[in-house]
Design a protein around this motif. Structure first.
Motif, PDB file in Angstrom:
ATOM      1  N   ASP A  78      41.164  24.277  27.700  1.00  0.00           N
ATOM      2  CA  ASP A  78      40.943  22.854  27.461  1.00  0.00           C
ATOM      3  C   ASP A  78      40.456  22.103  28.710  1.00  0.00           C
ATOM      4  OD1 ASP A  78      40.876  20.515  25.999  1.00  0.00           O
ATOM      5  OD2 ASP A  78      42.993  20.050  26.320  1.00  0.00           O
ATOM      6  N   ASN A  79      39.547  22.706  29.442  1.00  0.00           N
ATOM      7  CA  ASN A  79      38.864  21.981  30.527  1.00  0.00           C
ATOM      8  C   ASN A  79      37.356  22.181  30.475  1.00  0.00           C
ATOM      9  OD1 ASN A  79      38.797  24.610  31.443  1.00  0.00           O
ATOM     10  ND2 ASN A  79      39.550  24.151  33.500  1.00  0.00           N
ATOM     11  N   VAL A  80      36.854  22.699  29.345  1.00  0.00           N
ATOM     12  CA  VAL A  80      35.413  22.749  29.101  1.00  0.00           C
ATOM     13  C   VAL A  80      35.149  22.129  27.738  1.00  0.00           C
ATOM     14  CG1 VAL A  80      35.041  24.794  30.537  1.00  0.00           C
ATOM     15  CG2 VAL A  80      35.455  25.065  28.077  1.00  0.00           C
ATOM     16  N   GLU A  81      33.943  21.622  27.551  1.00  0.00           N
ATOM     17  CA  GLU A  81      33.600  20.935  26.317  1.00  0.00           C
ATOM     18  C   GLU A  81      33.390  21.914  25.165  1.00  0.00           C
ATOM     19  OE1 GLU A  81      32.555  16.903  26.453  1.00  0.00           O
ATOM     20  OE2 GLU A  81      34.429  17.747  27.244  1.00  0.00           O
ATOM     21  N   LEU A  82      34.030  21.641  24.052  1.00  0.00           N
ATOM     22  CA  LEU A  82      33.873  22.407  22.824  1.00  0.00           C
ATOM     23  C   LEU A  82      33.656  21.394  21.702  1.00  0.00           C
ATOM     24  CD1 LEU A  82      33.990  25.165  21.353  1.00  0.00           C
ATOM     25  CD2 LEU A  82      36.454  24.817  21.110  1.00  0.00           C
ATOM     26  N   ALA A  83      32.482  21.426  21.118  1.00  0.00           N
ATOM     27  CA  ALA A  83      32.098  20.401  20.146  1.00  0.00           C
ATOM     28  C   ALA A  83      33.140  20.260  19.038  1.00  0.00           C
ATOM     29  CB  ALA A  83      30.733  20.748  19.539  1.00  0.00           C
ATOM     30  N   LEU A  85      36.185  18.989  19.377  1.00  0.00           N
ATOM     31  CA  LEU A  85      37.553  18.913  19.891  1.00  0.00           C
ATOM     32  C   LEU A  85      37.573  18.126  21.196  1.00  0.00           C
ATOM     33  CD1 LEU A  85      38.891  22.539  19.251  1.00  0.00           C
ATOM     34  CD2 LEU A  85      39.295  20.487  17.870  1.00  0.00           C
ATOM     35  N   PRO A  86      38.678  17.429  21.497  1.00  0.00           N
ATOM     36  CA  PRO A  86      38.768  16.691  22.757  1.00  0.00           C
ATOM     37  C   PRO A  86      38.972  17.632  23.933  1.00  0.00           C
ATOM     38  CG  PRO A  86      40.832  16.540  21.562  1.00  0.00           C
ATOM     39  CD  PRO A  86      39.865  17.238  20.645  1.00  0.00           C
ATOM     40  N   THR A  87      38.610  17.148  25.121  1.00  0.00           N
ATOM     41  CA  THR A  87      38.856  17.886  26.359  1.00  0.00           C
ATOM     42  C   THR A  87      39.845  17.073  27.181  1.00  0.00           C
ATOM     43  OG1 THR A  87      36.602  18.747  26.308  1.00  0.00           O
ATOM     44  CG2 THR A  87      37.796  18.945  28.390  1.00  0.00           C
ATOM     45  N   GLN A  88      41.118  17.499  27.163  1.00  0.00           N
ATOM     46  CA  GLN A  88      42.187  16.695  27.746  1.00  0.00           C
ATOM     47  C   GLN A  88      42.528  17.102  29.175  1.00  0.00           C
ATOM     48  OE1 GLN A  88      43.338  14.097  25.666  1.00  0.00           O
ATOM     49  NE2 GLN A  88      44.048  13.364  27.659  1.00  0.00           N
ATOM     50  N   ASN A  89      42.039  18.277  29.623  1.00  0.00           N
ATOM     51  CA  ASN A  89      42.278  18.730  30.994  1.00  0.00           C
ATOM     52  C   ASN A  89      43.757  18.784  31.369  1.00  0.00           C
ATOM     53  OD1 ASN A  89      39.646  19.191  32.525  1.00  0.00           O
ATOM     54  ND2 ASN A  89      39.254  17.214  31.544  1.00  0.00           N
ATOM     55  N   GLY A  90      44.618  18.975  30.382  1.00  0.00           N
ATOM     56  CA  GLY A  90      46.044  19.083  30.664  1.00  0.00           C
ATOM     57  C   GLY A  90      46.689  17.788  31.110  1.00  0.00           C
ATOM     58  N   SER A  91      46.013  16.672  30.965  1.00  0.00           N
ATOM     59  CA  SER A  91      46.486  15.400  31.514  1.00  0.00           C
ATOM     60  C   SER A  91      46.915  14.435  30.419  1.00  0.00           C
ATOM     61  CB  SER A  91      45.375  14.746  32.349  1.00  0.00           C
ATOM     62  OG  SER A  91      45.797  13.495  32.843  1.00  0.00           O
ATOM     63  N   SER A  92      47.966  13.666  30.707  1.00  0.00           N
ATOM     64  CA  SER A  92      48.398  12.594  29.811  1.00  0.00           C
ATOM     65  C   SER A  92      47.926  11.232  30.293  1.00  0.00           C
ATOM     66  CB  SER A  92      49.932  12.594  29.711  1.00  0.00           C
ATOM     67  OG  SER A  92      50.402  13.795  29.165  1.00  0.00           O
ATOM     68  N   ALA A  93      47.070  11.215  31.313  1.00  0.00           N
ATOM     69  CA  ALA A  93      46.642   9.957  31.919  1.00  0.00           C
ATOM     70  C   ALA A  93      45.483   9.305  31.175  1.00  0.00           C
ATOM     71  CB  ALA A  93      46.268  10.185  33.381  1.00  0.00           C
ATOM     72  N   LYS A 101      29.161  17.812  21.815  1.00  0.00           N
ATOM     73  CA  LYS A 101      28.385  19.042  21.967  1.00  0.00           C
ATOM     74  C   LYS A 101      29.153  20.021  22.846  1.00  0.00           C
ATOM     75  CE  LYS A 101      25.747  17.259  25.921  1.00  0.00           C
ATOM     76  NZ  LYS A 101      24.399  16.986  26.467  1.00  0.00           N
ATOM     77  N   ASP A 102      28.733  21.269  22.805  1.00  0.00           N
ATOM     78  CA  ASP A 102      29.342  22.300  23.638  1.00  0.00           C
ATOM     79  C   ASP A 102      28.887  22.156  25.082  1.00  0.00           C
ATOM     80  OD1 ASP A 102      30.606  23.566  21.462  1.00  0.00           O
ATOM     81  OD2 ASP A 102      28.788  24.686  20.988  1.00  0.00           O
ATOM     82  N   GLY A 103      29.762  22.534  26.014  1.00  0.00           N
ATOM     83  CA  GLY A 103      29.387  22.577  27.415  1.00  0.00           C
ATOM     84  C   GLY A 103      28.467  23.752  27.703  1.00  0.00           C
ATOM     85  N   THR A 104      27.910  23.762  28.907  1.00  0.00           N
ATOM     86  CA  THR A 104      26.941  24.808  29.260  1.00  0.00           C
ATOM     87  C   THR A 104      27.578  26.189  29.246  1.00  0.00           C
ATOM     88  OG1 THR A 104      27.404  24.301  31.587  1.00  0.00           O
ATOM     89  CG2 THR A 104      25.428  23.310  30.610  1.00  0.00           C
ATOM     90  N   PHE A 105      28.765  26.337  29.834  1.00  0.00           N
ATOM     91  CA  PHE A 105      29.400  27.648  29.790  1.00  0.00           C
ATOM     92  C   PHE A 105      29.886  27.961  28.376  1.00  0.00           C
ATOM     93  CE2 PHE A 105      33.240  30.145  29.475  1.00  0.00           C
ATOM     94  CZ  PHE A 105      32.744  31.359  29.908  1.00  0.00           C
ATOM     95  N   THR A 106      30.384  26.957  27.673  1.00  0.00           N
ATOM     96  CA  THR A 106      30.862  27.194  26.310  1.00  0.00           C
ATOM     97  C   THR A 106      29.791  27.868  25.471  1.00  0.00           C
ATOM     98  OG1 THR A 106      32.226  25.213  26.491  1.00  0.00           O
ATOM     99  CG2 THR A 106      31.912  26.121  24.294  1.00  0.00           C
TER     100      THR A 106
END
Length: 471
Positions: A78-83, A85-93, A101-106
């Motif tokens: 959950d730190n790369v873009e996946l069309a 779904l949200p990308t929360q980066n493990g953060s509650s902030a 859209k999908d990220g480049t590595f995705t």
């Protein structure tokens, strides 16, 4: 000790990703059956593991049925873009919106043919070495629910080790593939810088520490993933890895590194695991000798300052880069502690960057005398949950992390490949990992030697433990 796994007599069985892909090709099973079995397994164990960040309502199947891993179920960190779904980066902030859209590595990851089920958990911005949180349940280690499963790809490692899926996306900015692989008894290869497509988050890093990859239960799955990813895009500046199907046939010069660059003392069981591995390699015909780290003790301070810079960049740009809902007041104390550490040492950053950029040259020279270096992954066994919690006071937590994450950051700074491999279990039944390192671009030799170790000493499997030890 309570262990949790999801292995069952279902469509997934005990197969690894390569085995499942072969069964799909032979029409013995369909991708939908595998996705349904993986979802059922996740439902059965994730209430205790807490490894999943979010899921699709329906599995997202790959569009290329001829891809090497077509139909194999997987999760994406959950730190790369996946069309979708949200990308929360493990953060509650902040509250992330669904990616459009999908990220480049995705895109490269999905091009291997996998079925995406959802996203796996990580600590805030992947900065900690344990997947724990101030305001949420930690991700737990399937081998022992009260122990850390490492980080930052902790959710991915828990899902693979527990048998929910055979492989999952992971990435590594200071050990974040190799650390959870070691904690969970998995194979975790951090590739060379530039081997796979970088995620968007690395664009503004003065030194790109992050390598994308996977955690798996077998060497052949890691090898198959890299070969399939190369079919989508190969970096022309690096020699191709190609299909690696078995052990090395040449005799290698293996250096054994037991003295940590951080000066941390090794747990006796970790030391024994490395020494046993060295003996296996020597018996296989390789030349084994001692090695010394190519960096001085000053490397540790430089790396921590640089990590502080990354934390500062993440928090100061979050409103624009992530979401306008970002609130620094809701960020974890460890993230802010790293940020403040950087701000207090701004005057030292030019010299820090200069020295860190020089590490690549020192590392390259190291492999003038060694083909491979064998070392621990971590100086200690997987710690109890809470030991590396972000709620621990910053100065105390940094000291603990320095003594724990002792052997992995070197490769991120040097941009070099390294692989964590299972090397048995501790007296308490906890996985122990060992690390093989190679010159930049030489993932092939790492995989060949990994096959040697896997054949000589098959990796422990959680599903083989006595039923009384498993819940």
């Amino acid at each position: 000790m309570i262990r949790v796994h999801a292995f069952a007599d279902d469509a997934l069985g005990d197969d690894d990703a390569v085995g499942l892909a072969a069964r799909i090709t032979a029409r013995e099973v369909h991708a939908a059956e595998l996705a349904a079995a993986a979802t059922a397994r996740a439902d059965r164990v994730d209430g205790r593991l807490r490894a999943i960040a979010t899921t699709y309502d329906r599995p997202r199947y790959g569009t290329d049925g001829s891809a090497a891993l077509a139909g194999v179920p997987a999760y994406i960190k959950d730190n790369v873009e996946l069309a979708g779904l949200p990308t929360q980066n493990g953060s509650s902030a902040y509250t992330a919106r669904s990616a459009t859209k999908d990220g480049t590595f995705t895109r490269q990851f999905l091009a291997t043919g996998v079925t995406a089920l959802g996203k796996s958990r990580l600590p805030e911005f992947g900065l900690n070495a344990s997947t724990e949180f101030v305001d949420a349940e930690p991700c737990r280690n399937p081998w022992h629910l009260e122990r850390s499963v490492g980080a930052s790809s902790g959710g991915a490692a828990a899902l693979v080790a527990a048998g929910v899926v055979p492989l999952a996306h992971a990435n590594d900015g200071g050990g974040s593939i190799r650390i959870p692989a070691a904690c969970a008894g998995l194979v975790g290869l951090k590739p060379s810088r530039g081997r796979l497509i970088d995620s968007e988050a690395t664009r503004f890093m003065p030194i790109n520490l992050v390598g994308e990859g996977v955690v798996t239960r077998t060497v052949r799955d890691t090898a198959a993933f890299l070969a399939a990813a190369e079919q989508h895009r190969r970096n022309p500046r690096l020699a191709p890895i190609g299909q690696v199907l078995g052990p090395a046939q040449r005799r290698l010069r293996v250096g054994v590194l037991l003295d940590s660059p951080t000066g941390a003392a090794l747990d006796d069981q970790v030391r024994d695991a490395v020494e046993r591995t060295a003996t296996v390699l020597e018996q296989a015909g390789h030349f084994v000798e001692s090695a010394c780290a190519p960096v001085t003790s000053g490397f540790v301070g430089d790396f921590v300052r640089y990590y502080g810079l990354l934390a500062d960049l993440a928090t100061s740009t979050a409103k624009l880069a992530l979401d306008r809902s970002w609130s620094t007041a809701r960020a974890e104390a460890f993230t802010l502690g790293l940020r403040d550490h950087h701000r207090r040492s701004l005057h030292r950053m030019p010299a820090t960057l200069f020295r860190l950029r020089g590490v690549q040259h020192a590392y390259s020279a190291w492999f003038g005398t060694h083909d491979i270096v064998l070392s621990p992954v971590l100086a200690q066994l997987p710690p109890s949950l809470g030991y590396l919690s972000p709620s621990v006071p910053f100065d105390e937590l940094i000291e603990r992390l320095i003594n724990y994450v002792s052997f992995t950051p070197l490769h991120n700074v040097a941009g070099a490949p390294a692989i964590s491999l299972p090397a048995g279990l501790s007296a308490e039944g906890l996985p122990i990992g060992v690390q093989l390192s190679a010159a930049h671009g030489d993932e092939r030799t790492l995989l060949e030697l990994a096959y040697t170790l896997e054949l000589a000493r098959p990796f422990p499997r959680i599903q083989d433990l006595p039923p009384s030890a498993t819940a």
